[in-house]
Design a protein around this motif. Structure first.
Motif, PDB file in Angstrom:
ATOM      1  N   LEU A 133       0.826  -1.210   0.000  1.00 28.17           N
ATOM      2  CA  LEU A 133       0.000   0.000   0.000  1.00 28.17           C
ATOM      3  C   LEU A 133       0.861   1.260   0.000  1.00 28.17           C
ATOM      4  O   LEU A 133       0.580   2.214  -0.739  1.00 28.17           O
ATOM      5  CB  LEU A 133      -0.934   0.000   1.213  1.00 28.17           C
ATOM      6  N   GLU A 134       1.896   1.281   0.817  1.00 27.46           N
ATOM      7  CA  GLU A 134       2.761   2.460   0.855  1.00 27.46           C
ATOM      8  C   GLU A 134       3.458   2.664  -0.487  1.00 27.46           C
ATOM      9  O   GLU A 134       3.518   3.795  -0.997  1.00 27.46           O
ATOM     10  CB  GLU A 134       3.806   2.305   1.967  1.00 27.46           C
ATOM     11  N   ALA A 135       3.973   1.583  -1.063  1.00 29.71           N
ATOM     12  CA  ALA A 135       4.697   1.694  -2.337  1.00 29.71           C
ATOM     13  C   ALA A 135       3.792   2.185  -3.458  1.00 29.71           C
ATOM     14  O   ALA A 135       4.225   2.942  -4.338  1.00 29.71           O
ATOM     15  CB  ALA A 135       5.304   0.341  -2.703  1.00 29.71           C
ATOM     16  N   GLU A 136       2.530   1.769  -3.438  1.00 31.77           N
ATOM     17  CA  GLU A 136       1.589   2.147  -4.486  1.00 31.77           C
ATOM     18  C   GLU A 136       0.833   3.435  -4.165  1.00 31.77           C
ATOM     19  O   GLU A 136      -0.054   3.847  -4.921  1.00 31.77           O
ATOM     20  CB  GLU A 136       0.595   1.009  -4.727  1.00 31.77           C
ATOM     21  N   LYS A 137       1.161   4.041  -3.014  1.00 25.45           N
ATOM     22  CA  LYS A 137       0.513   5.285  -2.568  1.00 25.45           C
ATOM     23  C   LYS A 137      -1.012   5.128  -2.488  1.00 25.45           C
ATOM     24  O   LYS A 137      -1.775   6.007  -2.895  1.00 25.45           O
ATOM     25  CB  LYS A 137       0.897   6.452  -3.486  1.00 25.45           C
ATOM     26  N   GLN A 138      -1.425   3.990  -1.930  1.00 27.34           N
ATOM     27  CA  GLN A 138      -2.850   3.714  -1.736  1.00 27.34           C
ATOM     28  C   GLN A 138      -3.175   3.693  -0.249  1.00 27.34           C
ATOM     29  O   GLN A 138      -2.289   3.532   0.597  1.00 27.34           O
ATOM     30  CB  GLN A 138      -3.224   2.393  -2.407  1.00 27.34           C
ATOM     31  N   LYS A 139      -4.444   3.859   0.066  1.00 25.80           N
ATOM     32  CA  LYS A 139      -4.848   4.061   1.453  1.00 25.80           C
ATOM     33  C   LYS A 139      -5.499   2.846   2.095  1.00 25.80           C
ATOM     34  O   LYS A 139      -5.378   2.649   3.302  1.00 25.80           O
ATOM     35  CB  LYS A 139      -5.821   5.251   1.541  1.00 25.80           C
TER      36      LYS A 139
END
Length: 479
Positions: free
Chosen positions: A255-261
């Motif tokens: 999630l952090e790598a893909e900038k998702q929440k």
């Protein structure tokens, strides 16, 4: 008294039509007394959910307040920049449990404790029935962080506070469950108490689990000592749940790598735990040539390396976290080695194939031809089998719709499969279940530096709140 907010009812079909730009047709709605019906449209229904906002500051203050019990190793300079060491049924765990009971009772919940110390805090609804629950755990690893499990419980408590703040009447009971010894760090079966609740682990086996590290305490003796050996049978029959939602940190980097929440968790990958014992012959390191050695450690090292390489080829995972050997002397060739082997993959068939491959390859590793010396022996023990889990589509839909509603963008939401086991695995055996993931900084977990920023904690808590309410609304619509 203020008029209660009534979360209205929406058919899945109507929801999809409105999102696609079709005209929104009126749908039915029950009042708090259910004596008559009122017509409301989809937009006003969603607006009612949108008004229910998590208080981020309150959530984080309460989370850090509870971390005074079992505070662990510092990783930064701020008072909140520490890990946690709150082992199950310890004095620190008792303090956190006491807080949980007192807090949820003050929010209008009835509290029941079962024979495994699982705590069920239930807020009544307009109708009787099994509760829709948020669940997770308050125990931690010996050197864990402030978010694994803890965030799920604190978000559940925040959900209860929001419902009270807005005087929300749910159709059916809702609540929060604190499952005992999820980590398996003190008593060596993870998710043991939800497993007993699900009928998958015998109560006597769980009660007789002895603490790791040479102590003599058992789960039952510690439950008695801290006052949480409940009279309610630990069973889904005695305490049925209508649904189970679990908010959890991802414990990985995606999630952090893909900038998702938000990760909408559709299931949990399969895993098996083994203990592998390798037996050779002890001998002097300086006087025994390679051709005369039965080196158990050398064979074990080759097995561990092979398990890693083979798992990678199958897009699976394999790890060894525990390794013991005897006699443990610098100048003595090890005669016996025991190591753990954790094998995981999205499909049961992959785990089964790896087990077969490992047993065949390990047998070759211990042969005289492979060692170049004396043959050694290898024996297997299967400690735990957890098949792949596929969560319930109704719960997955509730989480996905809640996630898009809260974040405002579908691009910030992704479907995921959990790589780690959670109490939701056992909950899903007997009630519809899904999970909600929020980002973990650098993918770190089971480590004092585990961290999820306050904004993401609050977003996850709001998705949890909406998921529970959407499912409650769905239940009422089907009634």
């Amino acid at each position: 008294m203020n008029n209660p907010i009534v979360i209205r009812l929406l058919s899945q079909r109507s929801s999809q039509q409105c999102k696609r730009g079709f005209r929104c047709y009126p749908i039915r709605s029950f009042t708090s007394t259910r004596t008559h019906r009122q017509i409301r449209n989809w937009e006003s229904d969603e607006a009612a959910l949108q008004r229910l906002k998590v208080n981020q500051g309150r959530l984080m203050d309460e989370l850090h307040h509870t971390c005074q019990w079992g505070t662990g190793k510092p990783w930064g300079v701020a008072a909140t920049e520490t890990g946690m060491s709150r082992l199950a049924l310890s004095d620190a765990d008792k303090q956190a449990r006491d807080w949980f009971v007192e807090t949820t009772q003050s929010l209008g919940c009835s509290v029941q404790v079962d024979a495994m110390g699982n705590i069920f805090a239930i807020r009544p609804g307009r109708e009787d029935g099994p509760p829709t629950c948020a669940g997770s755990h308050l125990d931690t690893q010996p050197s864990g962080g402030r978010y694994d499990g803890i965030l799920g419980i604190l978000a559940g408590v925040e959900m209860l506070k929001v419902l009270k703040d807005h005087n929300v009447q749910t159709a059916y009971p809702v609540g929060v469950v604190n499952w005992t010894n999820e980590e398996g760090a003190r008593f060596p079966i993870s998710m043991v108490s939800s497993g007993v609740w699900a009928g998958e682990i015998p109560l006597d086996r769980a009660h007789n689990l002895q603490e790791v590290g040479g102590g003599t305490a058992t789960m039952k003796s510690e439950l008695e000592r801290i006052g949480f050996l409940g009279s309610l049978p630990a069973s889904y029959k005695a305490m049925p749940l209508a649904a189970h939602f679990e908010l959890h940190i991802e414990q990985g980097p995606i999630l952090e790598a893909e900038k998702q929440k938000i990760g909408v968790v559709k299931g949990v990958q399969a895993y098996r735990w083994y203990t592998v014992e390798v037996t050779g012959r002890e001998a002097h390191t300086g006087t025994t040539p390679f051709s005369s050695r039965g080196d158990a450690m050398l064979a074990a090292a080759r097995m561990i390396a092979l398990s890693h390489d083979s798992a990678r080829k199958h897009s699976a995972l394999a790890s060894t976290g525990i390794l013991t050997l005897t006699p443990g002397s610098v100048n003595t060739i090890p005669g016996a080695v025991r190591f753990s082997l954790d094998v995981r993959a999205p499909l049961d068939s992959t785990v089964e194939a790896l087990e077969k491959e490992f047993k065949e390859q390990f047998a070759k590793i211990v042969s005289k031809e492979s060692t170049g010396g004396l043959a050694v022996e290898v024996n297997w023990q299967t400690d735990s089998v957890s098949p792949a889990i596929h969560f319930h589509e109704d719960c997955i839909t509730a989480v996905r719709e809640a996630a898009v509603s809260v974040t405002g963008k579908e691009a910030l939401v992704r479907d995921m499969v959990s790589g780690a086991g959670h109490d939701s695995v056992y909950a899903s055996r007997h009630c519809p279940t899904s999970m909600i993931f929020v980002p973990s900084r650098n993918g770190i977990s089971h480590n004092p530096e585990e961290y999820t920023n306050p904004e993401d904690c609050a977003i996850g808590a709001e998705v949890l709140l909406q998921s529970v309410l959407r499912y409650d609304r769905q239940r009422a619509f089907k009634a």
